[in-house]
Design an enzyme around this catalytic site. Structure first.
Site, PDB file in Angstrom:
ATOM      1  N   GLU A   1      11.960 113.028 140.283  1.00  0.00           N
ATOM      2  CA  GLU A   1      12.098 114.132 141.224  1.00  0.00           C
ATOM      3  C   GLU A   1      11.584 115.439 140.621  1.00  0.00           C
ATOM      4  O   GLU A   1      11.030 116.282 141.334  1.00  0.00           O
ATOM      5  CB  GLU A   1      13.562 114.296 141.623  1.00  0.00           C
ATOM      6  CG  GLU A   1      14.110 113.176 142.489  1.00  0.00           C
ATOM      7  CD  GLU A   1      14.581 111.972 141.695  1.00  0.00           C
ATOM      8  OE1 GLU A   1      15.089 111.015 142.304  1.00  0.00           O
ATOM      9  OE2 GLU A   1      14.441 111.986 140.454  1.00  0.00           O
TER      10      GLU A   1
ATOM     11  N   GLU B   1       3.519 111.764 129.075  1.00  0.00           N
ATOM     12  CA  GLU B   1       2.155 111.349 128.751  1.00  0.00           C
ATOM     13  C   GLU B   1       1.678 110.179 129.609  1.00  0.00           C
ATOM     14  O   GLU B   1       0.820 109.409 129.183  1.00  0.00           O
ATOM     15  CB  GLU B   1       2.051 110.978 127.272  1.00  0.00           C
ATOM     16  CG  GLU B   1       2.156 112.145 126.323  1.00  0.00           C
ATOM     17  CD  GLU B   1       1.698 111.806 124.910  1.00  0.00           C
ATOM     18  OE1 GLU B   1       0.941 112.606 124.336  1.00  0.00           O
ATOM     19  OE2 GLU B   1       2.084 110.730 124.390  1.00  0.00           O
TER      20      GLU B   1
ATOM     21  N   GLU C   1       0.929 107.973 140.703  1.00  0.00           N
ATOM     22  CA  GLU C   1       0.323 108.572 139.520  1.00  0.00           C
ATOM     23  C   GLU C   1      -0.722 107.650 138.913  1.00  0.00           C
ATOM     24  O   GLU C   1      -1.773 108.089 138.450  1.00  0.00           O
ATOM     25  CB  GLU C   1       1.393 108.920 138.486  1.00  0.00           C
ATOM     26  CG  GLU C   1       0.864 109.738 137.324  1.00  0.00           C
ATOM     27  CD  GLU C   1       1.950 110.230 136.401  1.00  0.00           C
ATOM     28  OE1 GLU C   1       1.636 111.015 135.487  1.00  0.00           O
ATOM     29  OE2 GLU C   1       3.129 109.838 136.574  1.00  0.00           O
TER      30      GLU C   1
END
Length: 455
Positions: free
Chosen positions: A73, A343, A370
């Site tokens: 979130e 990362e 992502e």
């Protein structure tokens, strides 16, 4: 206060000593849980007072409060926050969290004058102290965080409280309906709800929410860290074998992966050794070594499990190289272990294919957006109910492939990684899928601006 919320308030008030004890236990493994415990009960240290505004008469000069409970979130909040800072120049951020990983990630988003504290425990007293202290112009809850006393407290004090990037799966709806006397007033008293999908919107309406828009998923607007992505791709180019990642793995999935990998590897070694013997080779060992056709990269979801997963890998007889020890390119090992936070763009750049954690055990899956934004194709297990529509859209677009179990996932990911043409095509489809669904951040920021300016 209706009887259900009155009873709930008594329970949450009585649970405070248990919460303190739980936080002390968790702090042994994750020290972040031991930080500023008083904030969780609406008790704030004097230094925070120096950050308060001298005047709060102008709504645009007051805090824009965003609550992002955990890591996922908080990353979605970062995307929205960038758009909000464009729409509201000079805005001051009040950022709250419930987990240590969320708070650590959120610290990166702060500018001078911003404030970061824990979410208040959902008792009437803690909520009242929180709202009196900060007097936000608006509250933005990210995705799923609807707390009965928090909603009621904001309504009482005239603070518009909205649910952004909202999602509600079928299981959560059933649970909410079982507690309808508590859940329905909480959802219906939100000032607005902006859903990710039409299916989410329908479920949210079913529990009483006023859905004011379906804006899509904020995470499609993510822009991967360019330096991380470039570093990952540079290391991928230097790798001796194609890289397959088990991404954001959850508890139990690494053991399942090891079990299936061991079985698959043992079978491959027997076949290769037999082929070498049949060919008259002097030793079967060189052939047996080729039974590992890909380089495995495992990135656990939760940092407190990094050491645990490392031990699992060692106990399975595998050599391991941890990201935290890399000074240049990754060291040679059977498995690379991604033991760092923040990362993921580097890891997705390093991987040719990613197997999505949380989807191979009945945990609902993790965010695949992502990965797509980084051009990394994804292999999904059967359990993606937390991100059902994104998963289906990704599969339809060819950015992801669904398999029935871990064994099939290992096989499919390996086949794709070993086929350069197919991998490149899937990577291109993943990138197109990501860019084709953007726009939620601007739509949400505009809606927030409209609500603040009406005050």
């Amino acid at each position: 206060m209706n009887p259900a919320r009155a009873l709930y308030s008594v329970v949450t008030w009585g649970a405070q000593p248990l919460l303190r004890r739980k936080l002390r236990r968790r702090a042994r493994a994750e020290p972040g849980y031991g930080v500023a415990i008083g904030e969780r009960f609406g008790r704030y240290p004097a230094p925070i007072d120096s950050l308060m505004m001298h005047s709060s008469s102008d709504p645009l000069g007051r805090f824009v409060w965003i609550h992002a409970v955990s890591l996922g979130e908080t990353r979605a909040a970062a995307i929205l926050l960038a758009a909000l800072r464009e729409q509201l120049p000079g805005m001051r951020l009040l950022l709250t969290h419930g987990t240590a990983t969320g708070r650590a990630e959120g610290e990166k988003l702060l500018l001078p004058g911003d404030v970061q504290v824990w979410q208040p425990w959902d008792t009437p007293g803690a909520v009242a102290r929180f709202l009196r202290k900060f007097r936000p112009a608006i509250g933005i809850l990210m995705e799923t965080e609807v707390w009965p006393n928090l909603v009621a407290g904001c309504r009482k004090r005239g603070v518009p409280l909205v649910l952004a990037n909202a999602r509600l799966n079928a299981k959560s709806l059933r649970n909410a309906q079982r507690l309808a006397a508590l859940a329905r007033p909480a959802y219906s008293n939100l000032a607005a709800v902006w859903a990710q999908t039409e299916d989410d919107a329908q479920r949210l309406r079913a529990i009483g929410a006023r859905v004011a828009g379906v804006f899509g998923n904020l995470k499609f607007d993510v822009v991967p860290d360019a330096a991380q992505l470039a570093q990952g791709r540079s290391w991928r180019a230097q790798a001796q074998r194609p890289v397959v990642m088990l991404a954001s793995s959850r508890e139990g999935e690494e053991a399942l992966w090891l079990e299936n990998l061991k079985s698959k590897t043992a079978s491959a070694r027997v076949q290769l050794a037999q082929a070498a013997i049949n060919s008259g080779a002097s030793s079967a060992e060189p052939a047996a070594r080729t039974a590992h056709p890909v380089q495995w990269l495992v990135v656990p979801r939760h940092p407190q499990r990094f050491d645990e997963v490392h031990q699992q890998l060692l106990q399975a007889g595998l050599t391991v190289s941890r990201r935290s020890t890399w000074t240049g390119a990754p060291d040679a090992a059977d498995v690379w272990l991604g033991d760092s936070l923040g990362e993921m763009a580097l890891y997705y750049g390093l991987a040719h294919v990613a197997m999505l954690g949380g989807s191979f055990a009945p945990l609902g899956g993790q965010n695949l957006i992502e990965a797509a934004a980084c051009g990394c194709p994804v292999v999904l297990g059967p359990h993606t109910f937390n991100f059902a529509e994104a998963a289906e859209l990704a599969c339809a677009a060819g950015a992801a492939q669904r398999v029935p179990d871990m064994a099939a996932g290992i096989a499919q990911a390996t086949v794709l990684a070993l086929d350069p043409a197919a991998q490149a095509a899937a990577s291109e489809r993943a990138s197109r899928f990501s860019t084709g669904h953007r726009g939620a951040a601007q739509a949400t920021a505009q809606a927030v601006l409209g609500m603040v300016q009406r005050r």
